[in-house]
Design a protein around this motif. Structure first.
Motif, PDB file in Angstrom:
ATOM      1  N   HIS A 195       0.861  -1.189   0.000  1.00 28.19           N
ATOM      2  CA  HIS A 195       0.000   0.000   0.000  1.00 28.19           C
ATOM      3  C   HIS A 195       0.898   1.240   0.000  1.00 28.19           C
ATOM      4  O   HIS A 195       1.189   1.804   1.061  1.00 28.19           O
ATOM      5  CB  HIS A 195      -0.924  -0.007   1.214  1.00 28.19           C
ATOM      6  CG  HIS A 195      -1.794  -1.228   1.294  1.00 28.19           C
ATOM      7  ND1 HIS A 195      -2.878  -1.412   0.471  1.00 28.19           N
ATOM      8  CD2 HIS A 195      -1.702  -2.335   2.071  1.00 28.19           C
ATOM      9  CE1 HIS A 195      -3.439  -2.581   0.750  1.00 28.19           C
ATOM     10  NE2 HIS A 195      -2.744  -3.156   1.711  1.00 28.19           N
ATOM     11  N   ASP A 230       0.353   4.246  -0.887  1.00 28.53           N
ATOM     12  CA  ASP A 230      -0.327   5.550  -0.909  1.00 28.53           C
ATOM     13  C   ASP A 230       0.226   6.532   0.129  1.00 28.53           C
ATOM     14  O   ASP A 230       0.366   7.719  -0.157  1.00 28.53           O
ATOM     15  CB  ASP A 230      -1.846   5.385  -0.735  1.00 28.53           C
ATOM     16  CG  ASP A 230      -2.218   4.435   0.381  1.00 28.53           C
ATOM     17  OD1 ASP A 230      -1.800   3.271   0.324  1.00 28.53           O
ATOM     18  OD2 ASP A 230      -2.920   4.864   1.307  1.00 28.53           O
ATOM     19  N   ASP A 238       1.904  10.013  -0.885  1.00 30.15           N
ATOM     20  CA  ASP A 238       1.301  11.244  -0.372  1.00 30.15           C
ATOM     21  C   ASP A 238       2.363  12.125   0.289  1.00 30.15           C
ATOM     22  O   ASP A 238       2.425  13.327   0.037  1.00 30.15           O
ATOM     23  CB  ASP A 238       0.193  10.900   0.620  1.00 30.15           C
ATOM     24  CG  ASP A 238      -0.464  12.146   1.201  1.00 30.15           C
ATOM     25  OD1 ASP A 238      -1.102  12.894   0.425  1.00 30.15           O
ATOM     26  OD2 ASP A 238      -0.330  12.381   2.416  1.00 30.15           O
ATOM     27  N   TRP A 265      -3.823  -0.438  -5.741  1.00 32.08           N
ATOM     28  CA  TRP A 265      -4.449   0.889  -5.702  1.00 32.08           C
ATOM     29  C   TRP A 265      -3.356   1.942  -5.703  1.00 32.08           C
ATOM     30  O   TRP A 265      -2.414   1.877  -4.922  1.00 32.08           O
ATOM     31  CB  TRP A 265      -5.307   1.023  -4.449  1.00 32.08           C
ATOM     32  CG  TRP A 265      -6.110   2.287  -4.442  1.00 32.08           C
ATOM     33  CD1 TRP A 265      -7.292   2.503  -5.075  1.00 32.08           C
ATOM     34  CD2 TRP A 265      -5.783   3.512  -3.762  1.00 32.08           C
ATOM     35  NE1 TRP A 265      -7.718   3.796  -4.842  1.00 32.08           N
ATOM     36  CE2 TRP A 265      -6.812   4.432  -4.036  1.00 32.08           C
ATOM     37  CE3 TRP A 265      -4.718   3.923  -2.964  1.00 32.08           C
ATOM     38  CZ2 TRP A 265      -6.821   5.726  -3.539  1.00 32.08           C
ATOM     39  CZ3 TRP A 265      -4.714   5.212  -2.467  1.00 32.08           C
ATOM     40  CH2 TRP A 265      -5.760   6.097  -2.755  1.00 32.08           C
ATOM     41  N   PRO A 272      -2.681   6.181  -5.672  1.00 31.74           N
ATOM     42  CA  PRO A 272      -3.333   7.463  -5.414  1.00 31.74           C
ATOM     43  C   PRO A 272      -3.067   8.472  -6.531  1.00 31.74           C
ATOM     44  O   PRO A 272      -2.109   8.342  -7.292  1.00 31.74           O
ATOM     45  CB  PRO A 272      -2.676   7.921  -4.110  1.00 31.74           C
ATOM     46  CG  PRO A 272      -1.305   7.343  -4.181  1.00 31.74           C
ATOM     47  CD  PRO A 272      -1.462   6.017  -4.876  1.00 31.74           C
TER      48      PRO A 272
END
Length: 200
Positions: free
Chosen positions: A127, A129, A133, A162, A164
């Motif tokens: 993950h 993200d 970020d 996934w 972002p």
């Protein structure tokens, strides 16, 4: 006896994480009580979960340095990796890899050096993200576009579930900083991943 507790890490139970953190801070603030060799031996005796806690502690220590991060990286964290952290990449786990990726981002001005020191420990993150970020909110992509592209390529796998929108922002910053990088195969790969997921 304190250092020898590393051998009996699992017997420490709920206090094991505290021991890993204490050992890490002791090594970062090397005094006259223990030698570098003794601290390196104890650290390398830790089981995988102890090293995962150690990697997290390094991130917290660097974050806690505030505006002195650059100096803290060069004077404390970098010597730690050169003299104390295990040399074998056999101990890499997803948690260790993610923590060391965070360490690169939190190094800020020292990002290129941090990435250069830790790149062999970085693997695709399940993950990514949070990392992306943090990266997008920093000046790192503008300041160090080539290293940022290499970093993103290291932590983002082809099967990332996934991604972002901030990844697109990072790629845009990289492009603005160095237009030549849009022909780099790593840039192309990441850009294609975004497009396949409907993010432009």
């Amino acid at each position: 006896p304190m250092l020898e507790a590393a051998i009996h890490y699992k017997l420490l139970g709920k206090h094991a994480d505290q021991f890993a953190a204490f050992l890490t801070y002791t090594a970062l603030n090397l005094g006259e009580i223990f030698t570098t060799q003794e601290l390196a031996h104890a650290t390398r005796a830790l089981p995988i979960e102890g090293l995962e806690g150690t990697a997290q502690t390094l991130v917290l220590a660097l974050e806690g340095a505030g505006e002195q991060r650059n100096a803290y990286w060069h004077n404390r964290v970098l010597p730690y990796f050169k003299s104390i952290w295990p040399k074998s990449v056999d101990v890499i786990t997803p948690a260790i890899s993610e923590s060391l990726a965070r360490l690169c981002v939190e190094a800020k001005e020292a990002f290129p050096e941090a990435f250069g020191q830790l790149k062999h420990w970085l693997k695709p993150v399940n993950h990514p993200d949070y990392l992306i970020d943090r990266l997008s909110k920093s000046t790192i992509p503008r300041q160090f576009p080539t290293e940022t592209l290499m970093f993103l390529n290291s932590i983002i796998g082809d099967d990332a579930q996934w991604l972002p929108q901030e990844l697109g922002q990072c790629l845009e910053e990289i492009k603005r900083a160095n237009l030549k990088l849009i022909s780099d195969e790593r840039y192309t790969r990441l850009n294609n991943l975004l497009r396949r997921r409907g993010i432009s």
